[in-house]
Design an enzyme around this catalytic site. Structure first.
Site, mmCIF file in Angstrom:
data_model
loop_
_atom_site.group_PDB
_atom_site.id
_atom_site.type_symbol
_atom_site.label_atom_id
_atom_site.label_comp_id
_atom_site.label_asym_id
_atom_site.label_seq_id
_atom_site.Cartn_x
_atom_site.Cartn_y
_atom_site.Cartn_z
ATOM 1 C CB SER A 84 -1.139 -0.173 1.160
ATOM 2 O OG SER A 84 -2.179 0.833 1.109
ATOM 3 C CG ASP B 248 -7.029 -2.093 -3.433
ATOM 4 O OD1 ASP B 248 -7.605 -1.236 -2.634
ATOM 5 O OD2 ASP B 248 -5.843 -2.455 -3.329
ATOM 6 C CG HIS C 115 -6.364 -2.234 0.285
ATOM 7 N ND1 HIS C 115 -5.404 -1.627 -0.450
ATOM 8 C CD2 HIS C 115 -5.597 -1.779 1.614
ATOM 9 C CE1 HIS C 115 -4.437 -0.791 0.089
ATOM 10 N NE2 HIS C 115 -4.408 -0.984 1.089
#
Length: 751
Positions: A593, A679, A723
């Site tokens: 991320s 995501d 995610h």
């Protein structure tokens, strides 16, 4: 994928390699972006259109290529999967927590992807210790009167993805509200179950955000709604038995840079609506009647955003008078208190800052993070010397003139994490979770009147001997000074097998994050043992932008100081090599991320330091995303990175470090970018574009197999995930096994 029996991944045919050994070449279709007089030619912007067949075809082609060039890693993946499985008690359970007339807990069952949420009746004998001692739950054995209130395996049946977005049981214990996501895009469906019959009610509320909660009467459910950019902005109330179109709007936040959520006060008499971002917050209180016939009133403003502070409020009654405990970051005279302080004020005087009595003053070396209450004590979460800790004090002392006398459980490790996990006004104790980099998780109940610490459980890790491993705190000198001009040292947590020595021959994985004031706190990850047992030194670089050393550490790694995060990571890597902990030819970097942005930027700075890079859902095209306020969460990112739309300085600063826009013609390491099609936090298009740009630009050898020293650039897209990747624990283990096999192969540490 693994089936529900929990078996290891199956072998792939070698024919796949021959059929798909050529890397996909993304078409060049230039779109120009003109901002602040600067024009950027984006050759791969077309990949953002996932509704187009050619985009999905490209992603499938990338997956086929990745499968082909990593086919030789399948035996290693299978071995890692089995190691994770062997270190895990698959049929297990949590320690029950009491709420009302029930003990609630979670079971996992061997072969099942998801947990069961269960409860068992509690006894009330009048003997405090007995009534609050949780029942012993044994693996695979049902307790008398046990009820499965939500079997996530049943809910997930027939779906490629499943995630629970929150659940809450009504005060009387008869209903369950829960939220389900079946695609990975974090838009949940609210459902309500009658726990007396185990049947779901007709009520359905679509497209809600995380978090659901009953009111005191059990006839209303509170939830939040997303706007078009996946920002929770409305707090709603649903009355059971009515249609979603009749739901009541309780609060709406129009500022695109503010996030909205809610929580209940400890006594459940108020719903606290919290609006905020990383720099300022606002809190409203909604009174919750105990009669379903009484309508909800308008919420009352407690702490306005105009106060220019972050504030966490906890209302409580003291001698019959409503008060508010507030963790906040600004003094009454307006001076910053960035590490937080604790104040107490009567609720009716909360607008008068002079009425806020300081209970815990601001300190440069201690960060105050939050609190929980029971009827007699307050527990405060603090961070000192990078370590999250919990302190306790009586409420009587808190309100006295002399002030509280805090006590803190003592532990025998330097590097650990202790977090509050549960408290109830009715309970004579509070629960904390303890773990370290090498100690399995422990569940501890602290008897608040006496300070006694009761061990309720230590997670069993089969085949693991803590004495075989060691963790050390090291400090790497940083090349970039602090905001005050003074030298900076970057903390590292270095984990290894005890027999590994600093002789310059060790494979090494350096992990980092460094954003949003998130701290990479100690935790024993059983999957990491597959790296350590192959001689890998695993180092966590606690770079600026995280919260490990207080608010200043965070602020010195965000906005126009963001590049400190990148240079800190590079400096940490060089320190490990110079100290002999890492072979300079066998170092990998790993981040996910915002940590993917970190490692992507690091590769552009110093690609020669790394043999491999694992970037999971990487935020590598940050500038493009943040320039588009219509994309999910973009406006909320302005408080973290700056607003490049309004500020030319921010635009130029971000453009100089965003990984996608700064790939250069140099030898880069082997790279695996892992993403998910659904995501909504970091769109799949970012790593897809990055990989295309890398593949055509870098000068490294992308054709030689990884095990023979090659540096392929790979994209792996989970087509049914969000995610967090694929859902289900066995599928998660598969993903981890794939990632670690890639790293170990690149580092020549497969034995």
């Amino acid at each position: 994928m693994t089936d529900t029996t929990g078996s290891a991944p199956s072998d792939r045919s070698d024919d796949t390699f021959d059929a798909a050994a050529t890397p996909p070449q993304a078409a060049v279709e230039t779109e120009e972006r003109a901002v602040h007089g600067d024009t950027f030619a984006d050759d791969y912007a077309w990949l953002r259109h996932k509704d187009q067949a050619r985009v999905l075809e490209h992603l499938h082609a990338e997956n086929a290529y990745t499968d082909a060039v990593t086919a030789d890693q399948e035996p290693l993946r299978r071995a890692i999967f089995e190691e994770i499985k062997a270190h895990t008690v698959e049929t297990d359970q949590s320690v029950p927590a009491r709420r009302g007339a029930w003990w609630y807990f979670v079971r996992t069952i061997e072969g099942e992807q998801y947990p069961e949420h269960c409860r068992v009746p509690a006894k009330s004998t009048g003997e405090t210790s007995q009534d609050w001692t949780p029942p012993q739950v044994h693996p695979g054995q049902r307790l008398p009167g046990e009820q499965v209130i939500l079997d996530c395996n049943a809910e997930a049946a027939g779906h490629g993805f499943f995630a629970l977005g929150g659940m809450h049981v009504s005060e009387d214990g008869t209903r369950l509200a829960y939220a389900v996501d079946l695609t990975g895009d974090e838009r949940f469906e609210l459902r309500v179950r009658d726990l007396r019959t185990s049947d779901d009610l007709p009520d359905r509320v679509e497209n809600i955000a995380h978090g659901v909660r009953f009111d005191r009467t059990g006839t209303r459910v509170f939830y939040t709604l997303w706007d078009q950019t996946w920002r929770p902005y409305r707090v709603m109330a649903h009355v059971l038995g009515t249609d979603q179109s009749e739901d009541t709007l309780l609060f709406e936040e129009s500022d695109p840079g503010m996030w909205t959520g809610f929580e209940a006060s400890a006594d459940r008499e108020q719903l606290l609506i919290v609006v905020g971002n990383s720099e300022v917050s606002e809190t409203w209180a909604l009174e919750l009647p105990d009669d379903p016939a009484v309508a909800l009133e308008e919420p009352r403003l407690l702490v306005p955003r105009s106060a220019g502070m972050l504030a966490d409020c906890e209302p409580l009654d003291i001698d019959g008078v409503r008060h508010v405990l507030i963790v906040h970051d600004r003094t009454a005279d307006g001076r910053p208190a960035p590490n937080g302080m604790l104040s107490l004020v009567p609720q009716q005087r909360i607008e008068d800052r002079s009425a806020w009595r300081t209970v815990v003053p601001h300190r440069e070396d201690v960060k105050v993070d939050g609190l929980l209450l029971n009827a007699t004590h307050v527990a405060l979460e603090v961070r000192r010397e990078t370590t999250p800790r919990v302190q306790f004090a009586s409420l009587d002392a808190l309100v006295s003139a002399s002030g509280p006398d805090w006590f803190e459980p003592a532990f025998d490790e330097e590097l650990y994490a202790c977090h509050l996990t549960w408290a109830s006004l009715e309970a004579p104790l509070m629960r904390v979770a303890y773990t370290s980099w090498i100690t399995p998780g422990r569940v501890l109940d602290v008897v608040t009147q006496t300070g006694q610490v009761l061990l309720r459980r230590e997670v069993e890790v089969p085949g693991y001997d803590r004495d075989d491993y060691v963790v050390e705190r090291m400090w790497a000198p940083a090349s970039a000074p602090g905001s005050d001009g003074q030298p900076v040292r970057v903390p590292l947590s270095v984990i290894r097998r005890r027999d590994v020595q600093p002789d310059g021959s060790n494979p090494c994985v350096v992990y980092g994050y460094g954003s949003y004031e998130m701290s990479m706190d100690p935790v024993l990850g059983v999957a990491r043992l597959s790296l350590l047992d192959r001689g890998v030194v695993y180092a966590v670089a606690h770079v600026r932008g995280g919260g490990e050393l207080g608010r200043g550490w965070y602020e010195d790694g965000k906005k126009l100081a963001k590049t400190n995060s990148f240079t800190d990571f590079v400096d940490a890597t060089r320190f490990l090599v110079d100290a002999g902990w890492a072979d300079p030819a066998r170092v990998a970097c790993h981040g996910g991320s915002a940590g993917g942005l970190l490692v992507g930027a690091v590769l552009n700075l110093a690609p020669e330091l790394y043999r491999a890079c694992l970037a999971v859902v990487p935020f590598v095209d940050a500038l493009t995303s943040i320039l588009d306020p219509e994309l999910p969460l973009s406006a909320l990112e302005w408080e973290e990175w700056g607003n490049p739309i309004e500020s030319r300085d921010v635009y130029e600063y971000m453009k100089a470090y965003t990984p996608y826009e700064n790939v250069r013609a140099a030898d880069y390491p082997a790279i695996a970018a892992v993403t998910s099609l659904h995501d909504t936090r970091v769109l799949y298009v970012e790593p897809a574009k990055w990989v295309a740009q890398l593949r055509r630009t870098v000068t490294s050898d992308q054709t030689t197999p990884l095990a023979e020293g090659g540096a392929p650039v790979l994209l792996r897209t989970e087509m049914e995930g969000g995610h967090g990747g694929a859902s289900g624990r066995y599928r998660g283990w598969e993903d981890t096994a794939w990632e670690y096999a890639f790293l170990l192969t690149a580092l020549g540490a497969t034995g």
